[in-house]
Design an enzyme around this catalytic site. Structure first.
Site, short mmCIF file in Angstrom:
data_model
loop_
_atom_site.label_atom_id
_atom_site.label_comp_id
_atom_site.label_asym_id
_atom_site.label_seq_id
_atom_site.Cartn_x
_atom_site.Cartn_y
_atom_site.Cartn_z
N ASP A 115 32.25 42.62 37.56
CA ASP A 115 33.56 42.10 37.96
C ASP A 115 34.63 42.85 37.19
O ASP A 115 34.53 43.03 35.97
CB ASP A 115 33.64 40.59 37.67
CG ASP A 115 34.83 39.94 38.34
OD1 ASP A 115 35.97 40.39 38.10
OD2 ASP A 115 34.63 38.98 39.10
N ILE A 116 35.63 43.31 37.90
CA ILE A 116 36.66 44.16 37.30
C ILE A 116 37.62 43.35 36.41
O ILE A 116 38.31 43.92 35.56
CB ILE A 116 37.41 44.94 38.42
CG1 ILE A 116 38.00 46.22 37.92
CG2 ILE A 116 38.43 44.08 39.12
CD1 ILE A 116 37.00 47.30 37.67
N HIS B 263 28.82 34.94 41.13
CA HIS B 263 29.23 35.37 39.79
C HIS B 263 28.10 35.07 38.80
O HIS B 263 27.60 33.93 38.77
CB HIS B 263 30.46 34.57 39.31
CG HIS B 263 31.72 34.82 40.06
ND1 HIS B 263 32.71 35.65 39.60
CD2 HIS B 263 32.17 34.33 41.24
CE1 HIS B 263 33.73 35.65 40.46
NE2 HIS B 263 33.43 34.85 41.46
N HIS C 126 29.75 36.20 47.44
CA HIS C 126 29.32 36.80 46.18
C HIS C 126 28.99 35.72 45.16
O HIS C 126 29.58 34.65 45.16
CB HIS C 126 30.38 37.75 45.61
CG HIS C 126 31.75 37.14 45.49
ND1 HIS C 126 32.58 36.97 46.59
CD2 HIS C 126 32.43 36.64 44.44
CE1 HIS C 126 33.71 36.42 46.19
NE2 HIS C 126 33.64 36.18 44.90
N HIS D 240 34.07 37.78 51.07
CA HIS D 240 32.77 38.43 51.25
C HIS D 240 31.88 37.74 50.23
O HIS D 240 32.10 37.88 49.02
CB HIS D 240 32.90 39.94 50.98
CG HIS D 240 31.64 40.73 51.19
ND1 HIS D 240 31.64 41.99 51.73
CD2 HIS D 240 30.33 40.45 50.91
CE1 HIS D 240 30.40 42.46 51.78
NE2 HIS D 240 29.59 41.53 51.28
P1 AMP Z 1 36.49 34.77 44.03
O1 AMP Z 1 36.57 35.26 45.47
O2 AMP Z 1 37.45 33.66 43.77
O3 AMP Z 1 35.08 34.43 43.64
O4 AMP Z 1 36.97 35.97 43.10
C1 AMP Z 1 36.69 37.30 43.42
C2 AMP Z 1 36.27 38.06 42.19
O5 AMP Z 1 36.13 39.42 42.56
C3 AMP Z 1 37.26 38.00 41.03
O6 AMP Z 1 36.59 37.59 39.85
C4 AMP Z 1 37.77 39.44 40.92
O7 AMP Z 1 38.03 39.85 39.60
C5 AMP Z 1 36.64 40.23 41.53
N1 AMP Z 1 37.05 41.50 42.12
C6 AMP Z 1 38.04 41.71 43.02
N2 AMP Z 1 38.13 43.01 43.35
C7 AMP Z 1 37.16 43.63 42.65
C8 AMP Z 1 36.72 45.00 42.56
N3 AMP Z 1 37.30 45.98 43.26
N4 AMP Z 1 35.69 45.29 41.73
C9 AMP Z 1 35.10 44.31 41.02
N5 AMP Z 1 35.44 43.02 41.07
C10 AMP Z 1 36.47 42.68 41.87
#
Ligand code: AMP
Length: 131
Positions: free
Chosen positions: A29-30, A95, A93, A91
């Site tokens: 996660d970025i 954590h 995912h 999309h």
């Molecule tokens: P959520 O949809 O609420 O579970 O959050 C999306 C997660 O994706 C957040 O923790 C962001 O920091 C992470 N995120 C968004 N864009 C990127 C990326 N390009 N690379 C890695 N992590 C990302």
């Protein structure tokens, strides 16, 4: 339009990959809550995790389990926490977050700022422990 995570899958957007097979991908996660905070996704884009078909859903969690074991081997933590939020990126995912207490998995906390080198090093360490 493809999700930002589909663009990561296609290589259009870079990521710090920790594990990959033909159907799933794990990358850092970025905006991490902790060092080693990893996202696990199905390459096939589905918004809501509970809309994923049963077999793929099971395989996604088995893939996440493998990644979580690797994180646990190389990041100092009590255990690896699991969360599904999905409010920001449409999309599905998972954590995976190294935690020592409940507050380590509080998504309202300020995120860590890591250098490119730190992200690379963490991703390599986790990747090296994948079995
Ligand atoms: P959520 O949809 O609420 O579970 O959050 C999306 C997660 O994706 C957040 O923790 C962001 O920091 C992470 N995120 C968004 N864009 C990127 C990326 N390009 N690379 C890695 N992590 C990302």
């Amino acid at each position: 339009m493809p999700s930002i995570f589909s663009k990561i899958v296609s290589g259009e957007i870079p990521s710090y990959k920790v594990a990959e097979d033909d159907r799933f991908l794990a990358f850092l996660d970025i905006n991490p809550l902790a060092k080693g905070h990893t996202l696990v996704i199905p390459k096939k884009e589905t918004d809501y995790i509970f809309d994923i078909e049963d077999d793929e859903y099971k395989e996604l969690f088995l893939f996440a389990k493998k990644v979580a074991k690797s994180i646990g081997k190389c990041i100092q933590c009590e255990r690896v926490g699991v969360a599904v939020i999905g409010l920001e990126v449409a999309h599905a995912h998972i954590h995976l977050i190294p935690i020592n207490g409940i507050y380590d998995i509080d998504f309202s906390k300020p995120k860590l700022k890591l250098s490119q080198e730190e992200f690379q090093m963490i991703a390599q360490r986790i990747a090296s422990k994948i079995e």
